[in-house]
Design an enzyme around this catalytic site. Structure first.
Site, PDB file in Angstrom:
ATOM      1  N   CYS A   1       1.238  -7.373   6.136  1.00  0.00           N
ATOM      2  CA  CYS A   1       0.323  -6.419   5.859  1.00  0.00           C
ATOM      3  C   CYS A   1       0.271  -5.932   4.383  1.00  0.00           C
ATOM      4  O   CYS A   1       0.838  -6.506   3.474  1.00  0.00           O
ATOM      5  CB  CYS A   1       0.217  -5.237   6.765  1.00  0.00           C
TER       6      CYS A   1
ATOM      7  N   ASP B   1       2.140   3.235  10.162  1.00  0.00           N
ATOM      8  CA  ASP B   1       0.784   4.196  10.251  1.00  0.00           C
ATOM      9  C   ASP B   1       1.260   5.300  11.170  1.00  0.00           C
ATOM     10  O   ASP B   1       0.416   6.393  10.885  1.00  0.00           O
ATOM     11  CB  ASP B   1      -0.240   3.172  11.150  1.00  0.00           C
TER      12      ASP B   1
END
Ligand code: RUB
Length: 331
Positions: free
Chosen positions: A137, A206
């Protein structure tokens, strides 16, 4: 939120909310900073004179921001950082409360940027000459680690996987290559085959649960599993506002699902109307697969996440109403 709740929210704030929802602003840290900025703008633009009305206006702004994406806990943490201080301020006047919001939002943004820089400094100490690093990512915290290592003159190579379906790996590639870091883009499906050449994996987060499990972009847990199989250290770079206080009291982290159109094109979906697509955009990596979490207050083993939560957020800060048991149940 209904139209009525949105009606007096300034356009700039609506645009930020939409940018977060549509992922033009993405990545947990940037989302949190954008939310704080939106709250600051909302306060600046507020034209009413009643302190109670200002409070409900800010509640509406908070609800709007919180509705944009469900997983990155940095978002509710940023919003409650501001709202908590607003609610505990003395409601002398709208001007005074506005000043509180502006100052606290700026404080959050500054604290967040400093945290990312500190993580870069701390994390860069883990990178040695000759290392081959793999990342998944696009994480600003991980990029900070790698750039800092480059600043220190470390010689290392990076594999950035593509991170389908939204290809955040390409952002990582651009960030690192423009900084002069030796980076190679690989398809996600090549992770297992390159892992035997990899010395360390770095990913962002996250959300981090109180048991040390890390929620990050879909595919992270596969990378962690492969790293574990090959005994490759797996590091998570995450600011402390990515830790989820609500998990300490049993709340689960919601995994966002997005449109099938992110996986296959709209035209294809129209041609195959009965096709079923599942597009979860985050996954959970259990603490057993995580070597350490690099935070701005130090490198910690994942199982100490609950200590970070009580240290940073305080034992009574989870928004749970304190209630005694019903009289009949009392012992
Ligand atoms: C981004 C993502 C990132 C973390 C950490 O997901 O999963 O790895 O948010 O990023 P999305 P950072 O692209 O769906 O927002 O370190 O920048 O906070």
């Amino acid at each position: 939120m209904g139209e009525a709740g949105l009606s007096n929210i300034p356009d700039e704030v609506l645009v930020i909310a939409d940018d977060i929802r549509e992922m033009r602003i993405r990545g947990a840290g940037r989302i949190a900073r954008a939310a704080a900025k939106a709250m600051k703008i909302a306060a600046e633009k507020y034209s009413g004179v009643d302190a109670d009305d200002f409070l409900s206006f800010m509640e509406n702004v908070s609800k709007l921001l919180l509705s944009t994406r469900p997983t990155a806990v940095s978002l509710p943490n940023a919003v409650s950082y501001v709202m908590r201080r607003l609610k505990s301020a003395k409601a002398i006047s709208v001007d005074y409360l506005r000043k509180v919001v502006i100052e606290v939002a700026d404080e959050f943004i500054q604290m967040s940027n400093i945290a990312v820089g500190t993580i870069g400094e701390i994390g860069s100490r883990l990178i040695e000459d000759g290392d081959v690093v793999l990342t998944h990512c696009h994480s600003t915290a991980v990029v900070s680690v790698l750039k800092k290592a480059k600043d220190k003159g470390r010689e290392f190579k990076v594999y950035a996987d593509e991170t389908r379906p939204r290809f955040q790996g390409r952002i990582t590639y651009r960030d690192l290559s423009s900084y002069g870091i030796d980076v190679t883009l690989i398809p996600d499906s090549a992770v297992a085959s390159v892992m035997r050449k990899v010395d360390k994996v770095f990913v962002g987060a996250d959300a981090i649960a109180s048991n040390g499990a890390v929620v990050n972009k879909i595919g992270t847990s596969q990378v962690a599993l492969v790293a574990y199989k090959y005994s490759v250290p797996f590091y998570v770079a995450a600011e402390t506002y990515k830790f989820s206080p609500m998990t300490l009291i049993g709340e689960l982290i919601v995994i966002e699902e997005r449109s099938p159109a992110e996986i296959v094109s709209r035209e294809w979906l129209d041609k195959h109307p009965n096709i079923r697509v599942f597009n979860p955009v985050f996954d959970v990596t259990p603490p057993e697969y995580i070597t350490a979490i690099i935070t701005e207050i130090g490198i910690i083993p994942p199982h100490t996440a609950s200590l970070i939560l009580t240290e940073v957020f305080g034992a009574k800060s989870y928004g749970v109403e304190e209630k005694p048991v019903e009289e009949s149940e009392q012992v």
